[in-house]
Write a protein that holds these residues in place. Structure first.
Motif, PDB file in Angstrom:
ATOM      1  N   ALA A   1       0.817  -1.224   0.000  1.00 44.69           N
ATOM      2  CA  ALA A   1       0.000   0.000   0.000  1.00 44.69           C
ATOM      3  C   ALA A   1       0.842   1.262   0.000  1.00 44.69           C
ATOM      4  O   ALA A   1       0.424   2.300  -0.525  1.00 44.69           O
ATOM      5  CB  ALA A   1      -0.941   0.002   1.206  1.00 44.69           C
ATOM      6  N   ASP A   2       2.053   1.204   0.587  1.00 39.58           N
ATOM      7  CA  ASP A   2       2.877   2.406   0.671  1.00 39.58           C
ATOM      8  C   ASP A   2       4.356   2.035   0.689  1.00 39.58           C
ATOM      9  O   ASP A   2       4.733   0.861   0.806  1.00 39.58           O
ATOM     10  CB  ASP A   2       2.516   3.232   1.913  1.00 39.58           C
ATOM     11  N   ALA A   3       5.198   3.069   0.574  1.00 39.76           N
ATOM     12  CA  ALA A   3       6.640   2.862   0.482  1.00 39.76           C
ATOM     13  C   ALA A   3       7.218   2.281   1.768  1.00 39.76           C
ATOM     14  O   ALA A   3       8.184   1.505   1.724  1.00 39.76           O
ATOM     15  CB  ALA A   3       7.323   4.184   0.133  1.00 39.76           C
ATOM     16  N   ALA A   4       6.658   2.659   2.919  1.00 37.37           N
ATOM     17  CA  ALA A   4       7.178   2.151   4.189  1.00 37.37           C
ATOM     18  C   ALA A   4       7.019   0.643   4.274  1.00 37.37           C
ATOM     19  O   ALA A   4       7.944  -0.084   4.687  1.00 37.37           O
ATOM     20  CB  ALA A   4       6.454   2.836   5.349  1.00 37.37           C
TER      21      ALA A   4
ATOM     22  N   ALA B   1      11.170  -5.537   1.934  1.00 42.87           N
ATOM     23  CA  ALA B   1      12.441  -5.767   1.237  1.00 42.87           C
ATOM     24  C   ALA B   1      13.525  -6.195   2.208  1.00 42.87           C
ATOM     25  O   ALA B   1      14.393  -7.010   1.870  1.00 42.87           O
ATOM     26  CB  ALA B   1      12.848  -4.509   0.480  1.00 42.87           C
ATOM     27  N   ARG B   2      13.499  -5.671   3.423  1.00 46.21           N
ATOM     28  CA  ARG B   2      14.488  -6.066   4.425  1.00 46.21           C
ATOM     29  C   ARG B   2      14.211  -7.474   4.960  1.00 46.21           C
ATOM     30  O   ARG B   2      15.136  -8.209   5.308  1.00 46.21           O
ATOM     31  CB  ARG B   2      14.496  -5.050   5.572  1.00 46.21           C
ATOM     32  N   LEU B   3      12.940  -7.843   4.998  1.00 44.88           N
ATOM     33  CA  LEU B   3      12.569  -9.168   5.524  1.00 44.88           C
ATOM     34  C   LEU B   3      12.872 -10.299   4.542  1.00 44.88           C
ATOM     35  O   LEU B   3      13.210 -11.418   4.962  1.00 44.88           O
ATOM     36  CB  LEU B   3      11.078  -9.203   5.869  1.00 44.88           C
ATOM     37  N   LEU B   4      12.740 -10.018   3.260  1.00 48.86           N
ATOM     38  CA  LEU B   4      12.834 -11.066   2.245  1.00 48.86           C
ATOM     39  C   LEU B   4      14.146 -10.951   1.482  1.00 48.86           C
ATOM     40  O   LEU B   4      14.382  -9.983   0.763  1.00 48.86           O
ATOM     41  CB  LEU B   4      11.645 -10.965   1.277  1.00 48.86           C
ATOM     42  N   ASP B   5      15.003 -11.942   1.641  1.00 52.19           N
ATOM     43  CA  ASP B   5      16.332 -11.931   1.030  1.00 52.19           C
ATOM     44  C   ASP B   5      16.239 -11.972  -0.492  1.00 52.19           C
ATOM     45  O   ASP B   5      15.346 -12.607  -1.062  1.00 52.19           O
ATOM     46  CB  ASP B   5      17.148 -13.132   1.516  1.00 52.19           C
ATOM     47  N   LYS B   6      17.186 -11.326  -1.139  1.00 50.61           N
ATOM     48  CA  LYS B   6      17.363 -11.357  -2.594  1.00 50.61           C
ATOM     49  C   LYS B   6      16.159 -10.792  -3.353  1.00 50.61           C
ATOM     50  O   LYS B   6      15.988 -11.041  -4.548  1.00 50.61           O
ATOM     51  CB  LYS B   6      17.658 -12.772  -3.085  1.00 50.61           C
TER      52      LYS B   6
ATOM     53  N   THR C   1       6.042  -2.472  -5.749  1.00 50.59           N
ATOM     54  CA  THR C   1       6.048  -3.928  -5.851  1.00 50.59           C
ATOM     55  C   THR C   1       7.412  -4.488  -5.449  1.00 50.59           C
ATOM     56  O   THR C   1       8.447  -3.817  -5.582  1.00 50.59           O
ATOM     57  CB  THR C   1       5.727  -4.399  -7.281  1.00 50.59           C
ATOM     58  N   LEU C   2       7.371  -5.729  -4.995  1.00 53.45           N
ATOM     59  CA  LEU C   2       8.580  -6.432  -4.575  1.00 53.45           C
ATOM     60  C   LEU C   2       8.609  -7.778  -5.293  1.00 53.45           C
ATOM     61  O   LEU C   2       7.635  -8.538  -5.247  1.00 53.45           O
ATOM     62  CB  LEU C   2       8.567  -6.651  -3.059  1.00 53.45           C
ATOM     63  N   THR C   3       9.716  -8.067  -5.975  1.00 55.95           N
ATOM     64  CA  THR C   3       9.875  -9.333  -6.689  1.00 55.95           C
ATOM     65  C   THR C   3      10.767 -10.251  -5.875  1.00 55.95           C
ATOM     66  O   THR C   3      11.911  -9.906  -5.563  1.00 55.95           O
ATOM     67  CB  THR C   3      10.490  -9.112  -8.086  1.00 55.95           C
ATOM     68  N   VAL C   4      10.237 -11.428  -5.526  1.00 57.32           N
ATOM     69  CA  VAL C   4      10.949 -12.377  -4.680  1.00 57.32           C
ATOM     70  C   VAL C   4      11.227 -13.646  -5.482  1.00 57.32           C
ATOM     71  O   VAL C   4      10.281 -14.291  -5.948  1.00 57.32           O
ATOM     72  CB  VAL C   4      10.115 -12.735  -3.426  1.00 57.32           C
TER      73      VAL C   4
ATOM     74  N   GLU D   1       0.802  -6.220   5.415  1.00 58.42           N
ATOM     75  CA  GLU D   1      -0.297  -6.664   4.569  1.00 58.42           C
ATOM     76  C   GLU D   1       0.061  -6.473   3.100  1.00 58.42           C
ATOM     77  O   GLU D   1       0.641  -5.455   2.729  1.00 58.42           O
ATOM     78  CB  GLU D   1      -1.576  -5.881   4.891  1.00 58.42           C
ATOM     79  N   VAL D   2      -0.316  -7.453   2.303  1.00 59.84           N
ATOM     80  CA  VAL D   2      -0.067  -7.403   0.868  1.00 59.84           C
ATOM     81  C   VAL D   2      -1.351  -6.985   0.160  1.00 59.84           C
ATOM     82  O   VAL D   2      -2.410  -7.582   0.386  1.00 59.84           O
ATOM     83  CB  VAL D   2       0.391  -8.780   0.337  1.00 59.84           C
ATOM     84  N   VAL D   3      -1.248  -5.973  -0.684  1.00 62.20           N
ATOM     85  CA  VAL D   3      -2.413  -5.519  -1.438  1.00 62.20           C
ATOM     86  C   VAL D   3      -2.757  -6.512  -2.548  1.00 62.20           C
ATOM     87  O   VAL D   3      -3.920  -6.805  -2.806  1.00 62.20           O
ATOM     88  CB  VAL D   3      -2.146  -4.124  -2.034  1.00 62.20           C
ATOM     89  N   ASP D   4      -1.716  -7.035  -3.186  1.00 60.29           N
ATOM     90  CA  ASP D   4      -1.928  -7.937  -4.318  1.00 60.29           C
ATOM     91  C   ASP D   4      -0.679  -8.789  -4.491  1.00 60.29           C
ATOM     92  O   ASP D   4       0.430  -8.366  -4.125  1.00 60.29           O
ATOM     93  CB  ASP D   4      -2.192  -7.123  -5.593  1.00 60.29           C
ATOM     94  N   LEU D   5      -0.857  -9.998  -5.011  1.00 56.41           N
ATOM     95  CA  LEU D   5       0.310 -10.827  -5.319  1.00 56.41           C
ATOM     96  C   LEU D   5       0.035 -11.648  -6.570  1.00 56.41           C
ATOM     97  O   LEU D   5      -1.113 -11.956  -6.896  1.00 56.41           O
ATOM     98  CB  LEU D   5       0.693 -11.715  -4.143  1.00 56.41           C
ATOM     99  N   SER D   6       1.105 -11.988  -7.259  1.00 59.55           N
ATOM    100  CA  SER D   6       1.007 -12.881  -8.418  1.00 59.55           C
ATOM    101  C   SER D   6       2.209 -13.806  -8.417  1.00 59.55           C
ATOM    102  O   SER D   6       3.295 -13.439  -7.966  1.00 59.55           O
ATOM    103  CB  SER D   6       0.928 -12.089  -9.732  1.00 59.55           C
ATOM    104  N   ILE D   7       1.972 -15.035  -8.890  1.00 56.62           N
ATOM    105  CA  ILE D   7       3.033 -16.036  -8.963  1.00 56.62           C
ATOM    106  C   ILE D   7       3.408 -16.206 -10.430  1.00 56.62           C
ATOM    107  O   ILE D   7       2.548 -16.473 -11.268  1.00 56.62           O
ATOM    108  CB  ILE D   7       2.558 -17.382  -8.384  1.00 56.62           C
ATOM    109  N   HIS D   8       4.677 -16.071 -10.723  1.00 57.27           N
ATOM    110  CA  HIS D   8       5.162 -16.167 -12.092  1.00 57.27           C
ATOM    111  C   HIS D   8       6.088 -17.376 -12.181  1.00 57.27           C
ATOM    112  O   HIS D   8       7.062 -17.474 -11.435  1.00 57.27           O
ATOM    113  CB  HIS D   8       5.921 -14.908 -12.501  1.00 57.27           C
TER     114      HIS D   8
END
Length: 320
Positions: free
Chosen positions: A237-240, A246-251, A260-263, A285-292
């Protein structure tokens, strides 16, 4: 217990100094669909022509329906059907006459042949057009008739060499349904195709040919797992929230503009659950997610030297 319908070991074929097939091994289980994928000139059609006794191999051991391709070609021909890249129908005859001609060539007899023709006309939705000239047939109708002619003698093994070339999407899907029905009845299908979506939709097993060699084989999912690039894309929802995730999820890689964050992910429920558990632990909370996940386009590029993908389909995403 599974049985082998097609067994190929050490297949070689050359024309002059050009090696077309170089030590190819291939096993096709009865009652399944195996797709041969590869760029133009990879040797797909040559393989089909050899297995259907149209071309003689230079070396190798090949059996189809238990018959040796070289030593018992008549046994192979009695067990197979072949639909080539172009419709092999007689334009001077009606659809029904084409089928009756094939029934006579297959020595079915008048009564049995007429019954089989009626059955195929019904199965392939050609009853209304049965006695019309082929000039009135669409491309899809011609291909259905072509396949029906292949099935007159109820072969146990069918070779389909790019059977949906030139068909519109609706006709292509109709052909796919027909192939699925045949396999459900126990028929074995070896398919070559320029449509990667077709292989993904139909094939139980895929062999990738490149430069006359099998460079990879497996189920569609197994081949996709060979190619890196799978990932989970998360939108916040926001930059914070994005910075914290991004700090929680490596790489992971953040896109500040799209929030958006690509994991990176190998796919699967377990990988998705692990990511969501870490976000829950961080109260995010995640606003939206997609699996590629990698598709057969990616496999084709990675395993062959092709510059373009034949029959490229739109990439698909699973949204949740």
């Amino acid at each position: 217990m599974t049985t082998t319908a097609i067994a190929v070991h050490g297949l070689r074929k050359h024309y002059g100094s050009k090696i077309v097939l170089d030590n190819v091994d291939l096993t096709v289980t009865a009652g399944t669909v195996t797709a041969l994928l590869g760029p133009n000139g990879a040797g797909k059609t040559t393989t089909v022509h050899i297995l259907s006794t149209l071309v003689r191999p230079d070396a190798g051991s090949l059996t189809v329906a238990g018959c040796d391709v070289v030593r018992d070609p008549d046994g192979v021909r009695a067990a197979i059907g072949l639909t080539g890249q172009f419709s092999a129908v007689d334009g001077l005859l009606t659809g029904e006459e084409n089928l009756l001609l094939m029934a006579r060539l297959r020595h079915l007899g008048a009564k049995r042949g007429a019954a089989r023709v009626a059955e195929l006309l019904e199965q392939f939705d050609l009853v209304e057009a049965a006695r019309k000239p082929l000039a009135t047939y669409s491309g899809g109708m011609r291909r259905r008739l072509d396949l029906a002619m292949t099935l007159v003698a109820a072969p146990s093994v069918i070779f389909l060499d790019e059977p949906t070339t030139g068909l519109d999407p609706r006709s292509r899907h109709t052909m796919w349904d027909i192939v699925r029905d045949l396999v459900a009845e126990g028929t074995t299908v070896l398919l070559t195709t320029q449509h990667l979506e077709e292989a993904d939709q139909l094939a139980d097993h895929i062999a990738v040919l490149d430069g006359g060699r099998i460079v990879a084989d497996g189920t569609p999912d197994e081949l996709k797992s060979l190619v890196p690039g799978g990932h989970i894309r998360l939108r916040f929802a926001d930059a914070a929230a994005l910075d914290t995730a991004a700090r929680l999820l490596d790489k992971s890689e953040a896109d500040d503009t799209g929030l958006t964050l690509t994991v990176p992910s190998a796919g699967g429920v377990g990988a998705l659950r692990a990511v969501l558990d870490r976000l829950d632990a961080g109260h995010l909370e995640v606003v939206d997610l997609s699996i590629h996940t990698p598709d057969l386009d990616d496999v084709f590029f990675a395993l062959t030297g092709a510059k373009t993908v034949p029959g490229r389909a739109d990439r698909k995403e699973r949204e949740s």
